[in-house]
Design an enzyme around this catalytic site. Structure first.
Site, mmCIF file in Angstrom:
data_model
loop_
_atom_site.group_PDB
_atom_site.id
_atom_site.type_symbol
_atom_site.label_atom_id
_atom_site.label_comp_id
_atom_site.label_asym_id
_atom_site.label_seq_id
_atom_site.Cartn_x
_atom_site.Cartn_y
_atom_site.Cartn_z
ATOM 1 C CD GLU A 116 -2.854 -1.271 2.311
ATOM 2 O OE1 GLU A 116 -2.350 -1.679 3.364
ATOM 3 O OE2 GLU A 116 -4.042 -0.933 2.207
ATOM 4 C CD GLU A 123 -3.531 -6.030 3.697
ATOM 5 O OE1 GLU A 123 -3.607 -6.765 2.689
ATOM 6 O OE2 GLU A 123 -2.900 -4.965 3.708
HETATM 7 C C1 LIG Z 1 -2.908 -1.663 7.168
HETATM 8 C C2 LIG Z 1 -2.521 -2.876 6.414
HETATM 9 O O1 LIG Z 1 -3.405 -3.044 5.349
HETATM 10 C C3 LIG Z 1 -2.555 -4.051 7.312
HETATM 11 C C4 LIG Z 1 -1.400 -4.980 7.084
HETATM 12 O O2 LIG Z 1 -0.414 -4.683 6.477
HETATM 13 S S1 LIG Z 1 -1.579 -6.488 7.797
HETATM 14 C C5 LIG Z 1 -0.107 -7.345 7.402
HETATM 15 C C6 LIG Z 1 -0.083 -7.800 5.984
HETATM 16 N N1 LIG Z 1 1.086 -8.610 5.787
HETATM 17 C C7 LIG Z 1 1.023 -9.925 5.912
HETATM 18 O O3 LIG Z 1 -0.009 -10.516 6.118
HETATM 19 C C8 LIG Z 1 2.320 -10.655 5.753
HETATM 20 C C9 LIG Z 1 2.462 -11.669 6.850
HETATM 21 N N2 LIG Z 1 3.750 -12.326 6.796
HETATM 22 C C10 LIG Z 1 4.005 -13.303 5.923
HETATM 23 O O4 LIG Z 1 3.211 -13.710 5.085
HETATM 24 C C11 LIG Z 1 5.362 -13.954 6.030
HETATM 25 O O5 LIG Z 1 5.800 -13.788 7.349
HETATM 26 C C12 LIG Z 1 6.397 -13.303 5.072
HETATM 27 C C13 LIG Z 1 6.053 -13.711 3.643
HETATM 28 C C14 LIG Z 1 6.427 -11.820 5.237
HETATM 29 C C15 LIG Z 1 7.798 -13.846 5.426
HETATM 30 O O6 LIG Z 1 7.790 -15.243 5.427
HETATM 31 P P1 LIG Z 1 9.057 -16.075 5.945
HETATM 32 O O7 LIG Z 1 10.276 -15.529 5.332
HETATM 33 O O8 LIG Z 1 8.717 -17.518 5.715
HETATM 34 O O9 LIG Z 1 9.193 -15.806 7.487
HETATM 35 P P2 LIG Z 1 8.138 -15.971 8.669
HETATM 36 O O10 LIG Z 1 8.647 -17.027 9.593
HETATM 37 O O11 LIG Z 1 6.757 -16.106 8.186
HETATM 38 O O12 LIG Z 1 8.261 -14.544 9.367
HETATM 39 C C16 LIG Z 1 9.486 -14.141 9.963
HETATM 40 C C17 LIG Z 1 9.159 -13.431 11.251
HETATM 41 O O13 LIG Z 1 8.520 -12.199 10.930
HETATM 42 C C18 LIG Z 1 7.296 -12.081 11.624
HETATM 43 N N3 LIG Z 1 6.374 -11.354 10.749
HETATM 44 C C19 LIG Z 1 6.158 -11.558 9.442
HETATM 45 N N4 LIG Z 1 5.274 -10.648 8.964
HETATM 46 C C20 LIG Z 1 4.930 -9.875 10.019
HETATM 47 C C21 LIG Z 1 4.063 -8.770 10.181
HETATM 48 N N5 LIG Z 1 3.386 -8.244 9.147
HETATM 49 N N6 LIG Z 1 3.949 -8.219 11.407
HETATM 50 C C22 LIG Z 1 4.638 -8.716 12.448
HETATM 51 N N7 LIG Z 1 5.489 -9.764 12.356
HETATM 52 C C23 LIG Z 1 5.629 -10.327 11.151
HETATM 53 C C24 LIG Z 1 6.852 -13.519 11.873
HETATM 54 O O14 LIG Z 1 5.974 -13.598 12.966
HETATM 55 C C25 LIG Z 1 8.193 -14.186 12.154
HETATM 56 O O15 LIG Z 1 8.529 -13.889 13.478
HETATM 57 P P3 LIG Z 1 9.363 -14.948 14.358
HETATM 58 O O16 LIG Z 1 10.657 -15.144 13.628
HETATM 59 O O17 LIG Z 1 9.482 -14.301 15.673
HETATM 60 O O18 LIG Z 1 8.536 -16.204 14.372
#
Ligand SMILES: C[C@H](O)CC(=O)SCCNC(=O)CCNC(=O)[C@H](O)C(C)(C)COP(=O)(O)OP(=O)(O)OC[C@H]1O[C@@H](n2cnc3c(N)ncnc32)[C@H](O)[C@@H]1OP(=O)(O)O
Length: 723
Positions: free
Chosen positions: A117, A137
């Site tokens: 975004e 999301e």
């Molecule tokens: C206002 C907005 O519209 C709202 C948002 O943005 S909501 C968030 C949208 N983003 C997401 O949903 C992405 C979520 N994350 C993911 O899909 C995956 O973590 C990723 C593709 C970024 C990385 O994957 P990968 O490399 O396999 O590592 P993964 O083990 O999943 O994550 C690494 C660490 O980062 C953390 N992390 C990843 N994304 C995060 C996030 N958005 N917020 C907080 N922590 C996050 C995980 O909890 C993990 O923490 P840990 O090592 O303590 O367990």
């Protein structure tokens, strides 16, 4: 605690022009937090007001642009929020998109959620070809809340944006470029210089100064948009009937197209806030963290062990499970030696693997070329000669303890002394399987769920003798083959099957008391399970159901419900889906319809059970049926925790979702239970226990927590500290 910041460096190039490079720094994924946004706003103000700065490049540290908003901050109020004196959306619209200097996003690694975004509010986006871009999301029960619902359709068109948002499907930089989401692709080494140049070209009006929010060229007419959106609504209702957020997302997109982007942005902020507070979002966020916590095992993963490489795995048994496991391994580049006892069985196993791969190709999960490469990694054998240099063996034969014992003795003879010896048994005690070997430290359970090439869970079972190194190796293997692991201790049924054995038993108990079995299946499906318990028994097969039922009866005689229903159907060769005759009958396309023969077996079973229908059974609502099936599961899950079979309640949540298909939007079995309260569950179980016997008797763990007012998922130390 919220953390993170941005850093700003103003670099003057050889051309003598200064560009501000603002970098999001919040490892591991450079998530946005209110701290990051405050820092970003400060740097933006500086970059926009400094006379020497001509343009801005926005990027993320360590090759990752931004993984979105910090999910951990959603459920906890933060004081930093108040310090950001505008909303994140206003910040993007006024500072970034509306800024008087052009900003170009330089995207490497990932731009997800709030990260994308942020990038979409920039005046152009450059990325590497493998960068991952998406708005996932909805997986968290929320909608994009920083303008994503408005800007993405304007960049990639409505149909593609719906696919990306509703299905949470991310795309690679290359595809994003072809869609117009990304303006140019650059190599990781050239990315920053290319973004700098692009930003200066915008400033010099050599490239368009594009404000995404005002674009309309990719939007359909209102009439066409309504048709597309209505179709998406129908699909969303079908695919996720129990949740609201996909429909809300579609409404918000529609508002922006019909009433204009400002109205769309206002509605987006309001709806995103409401959804953040919903139970669905709380459950899905719990699942997100629980899934990641599952591979962290105290005393195992925090003692500095490094996983050994597993490159070659032998599988003993090419049946349904063995061939499924082989498929999962070769699809992820691991060499497999598949052993069977004769040519005919071996060929059948190899054919099954080929069929599994063909299905993957048909579904678009694999290319034809990928399938060819995977098949080259499969070697069929009849003897143990090729087992000498394998890193691991997975035994996947029928559930026969003495046969397994013999195989483990053979494995000890033929394999290297450091080879991991794993069994895919779903119920048999690991001590028994390894009893005749001296290799107790390298014996573990690698319990896959059927179909193994599809189901996302790997239950790793350890005994007190299993070495931590073996567990670490198995955790690493799970990651390589894209399974979510849960590590559990040894017992009959381990964690998943043990937790769920009362589920089908409760269903049969209710039928014996007079409830219609098809009504039970319907109520359970409407609750969100992929199928009801009777359809599940058909799928598993009556033979397996009877054999595992006998195991549970032997291990837990006081709390097993014994019925004649399955044995008497089995006697008449009604064996489930495989024979096309079970609780349902199956046509050529495997479509199920009620089996008219079942009534006579039910009648007999009721007669033999001696129960007479009572008023409570007659008055059961669908919600009661759900509780009567799942509260015994919750009760057993409590025992699994109490006995230390599983060390974290969140592991059981993941196990229930990934192993049994418990709806993720309910957060998993114990998270769901805690939304109803320990006391409520206890009192319901007590009532049924008095009416229908010890099958429903609440266990000590549950009783103690009910008396003391603790939730079921709370760690006891944590729970004590609440006193
Ligand atoms: C206002 C907005 O519209 C709202 C948002 O943005 S909501 C968030 C949208 N983003 C997401 O949903 C992405 C979520 N994350 C993911 O899909 C995956 O973590 C990723 C593709 C970024 C990385 O994957 P990968 O490399 O396999 O590592 P993964 O083990 O999943 O994550 C690494 C660490 O980062 C953390 N992390 C990843 N994304 C995060 C996030 N958005 N917020 C907080 N922590 C996050 C995980 O909890 C993990 O923490 P840990 O090592 O303590 O367990």
């Amino acid at each position: 605690m919220e953390k993170g910041k941005t850093e700003m460096a103003v670099a003057v190039g050889e051309d003598g022009v200064a560009v501000a490079v603002i970098t999001v720094v919040n490892p591991p994924v450079n998530a946005l937090s209110f701290h990051v946004l405050i820092s970003l706003a400060k740097h933006y103000e500086e970059a926009l007001t400094r006379d020497d700065v001509k343009a801005i490049v926005l990027t993320g540290s360590n090759g990752r642009f931004c993984g979105g908003f910090d999910i951990s901050a959603f459920q906890s109020p933060t004081s930093a929020k108040e310090k950001l004196n505008i909303t994140p959306n206003e910040f993007l619209t006024y500072y970034v998109e509306g800024g008087k200097k052009p900003t170009v996003a330089a995207i490497d690694g990932l731009a997800l959620g709030g990260g994308l975004e942020l990038a979409m509010a920039c005046h152009a986006r450059l990325s590497t070809s493998y960068a991952q871009l998406g708005l996932p999301e909805l997986q968290l029960g929320i909608i994009p809340g920083m303008g994503g619902t408005q800007r993405l359709p304007r960049l990639v068109g409505l149909p593609k944006s719906l696919e990306m948002m509703i299905l949470s499907k991310s795309i690679r930089g290359k595809e994003a470029h072809s869609l117009g989401l990304i303006d140019a692709i650059a190599s990781p080494t050239d990315l920053m210089s290319a973004a700098r140049l692009w930003a200066l070209q915008i400033a010099d009006h050599k490239r368009p100064w594009a404000k995404t929010i005002y674009r309309t060229d990719k939007l359909p007419s209102s009439k066409e948009a309504r048709e597309i959106l209505n179709f998406a609504r129908t699909q969303a209702r079908k695919q996720a009937p129990n949740v609201m957020h996909p429909l809300v997302c579609i409404d918000v997109i529609e508002e922006g197209i019909i009433s204009g982007p400002q109205a769309g942005l206002i509605k987006e902020v309001k709806c995103a806030k409401e959804l953040q507070a919903s139970q669905t979002s709380k459950s899905l966020i719990h699942v997100f963290f629980a899934q990641r916590a599952a591979s962290k095992v105290p005393g195992i993963t925090n003692i500095g062990l490094v996983p050994r490489k597993i490159k070659k795995v032998a599988i003993v048994g090419g049946g349904l499970m063995g061939s499924g496991i082989a498929t999962a391994l070769i699809s992820n580049n691991i060499l497999v030696i598949l052993k069977e006892i004769n040519e005919k069985f071996l060929q059948a196993g190899i054919d099954r693997v080929r069929e599994n791969l063909e299905n993957r190709v048909k579904k678009g999960h694999m290319t034809q070329d990928g399938m060819g490469k995977a098949l080259c990694l499969l070697i069929g054998v009849l003897g143990y000669e090729q087992f000498r240099d394998v890193n691991m063996v997975i035994e996947a034969i029928i559930e026969d303890a003495s046969l397994k014992q013999q195989i483990f003795c053979d494995l000890e003879k033929y394999c290297n002394s450091d080879c991991i010896l794993a069994t895919n048994t779903s119920t048999i005690d690991l001590h028994l399987i390894g009893q005749k070997t001296a290799s107790q430290d390298r014996i573990a359970g690698a319990h896959f769920f059927s179909p193994a090439q599809v189901m996302p869970l790997l239950e790793i079972v350890r005994t007190p003798n299993t070495s931590p190194q073996v567990v670490v190796d198995l955790l690493d293997l799970a990651k390589k083959i894209r399974k979510t692991p849960v590590v559990v201790n040894n017992c009959t049924g381990f964690a998943v099957n043990r937790m769920f054995f009362p589920y089908t038993q409760a269903a049969i108990l209710l039928v014996d008391h007079g409830v219609d079995l098809y009504r039970i299946d319907q109520a359970i499906t409407e609750f969100g399970m992929p199928m009801g318990p009777f359809r599940l028994i058909d799928l598993v097969g009556f033979g397996v159901a009877a054999a595992t039922g006998a195991q549970y009866l032997q291990s837990f005689p006081k709390r097993c419900y014994k019925s004649t229903l399955i044995p008497s159907m089995l006697q008449d060769k009604q064996t489930g889906e495989a024979s096309r005759m079970g609780f349902y009958i199956y046509d050529d396309k495997r479509q199920a319809s009620a089996n008219p023969e079942v009534a006579k077996y039910v009648e007999k079973s009721r007669r033999l059970s001696g129960f007479t229908p009572d008023s409570m059974i007659a008055g059961l609502r669908d919600e009661d049926l759900v509780e009567m099936l799942f509260f015994p599961v919750v009760n057993e899950a409590c025992r699994v925790l109490d006995e230390g079979i599983s060390v974290k309640s969140s592991d059981l949540d993941i196990a229930s979702i990934m192993g049994m298909g418990f709806p993720s939007y309910r957060g998993g079995i114990l998270f769901w239970a805690d939304t109803m309260g320990t006391n409520y569950i206890y009192s319901r179980l007590m009532t049924w226990c008095e009416l229908y016997g010890g099958f429903f008797k609440p266990c000590n763990y549950l009783v103690e927590r009910a008396i003391r007012g603790f939730s079921l998922g709370a760690q006891i130390d944590q729970a004590r500290s609440q006193l």
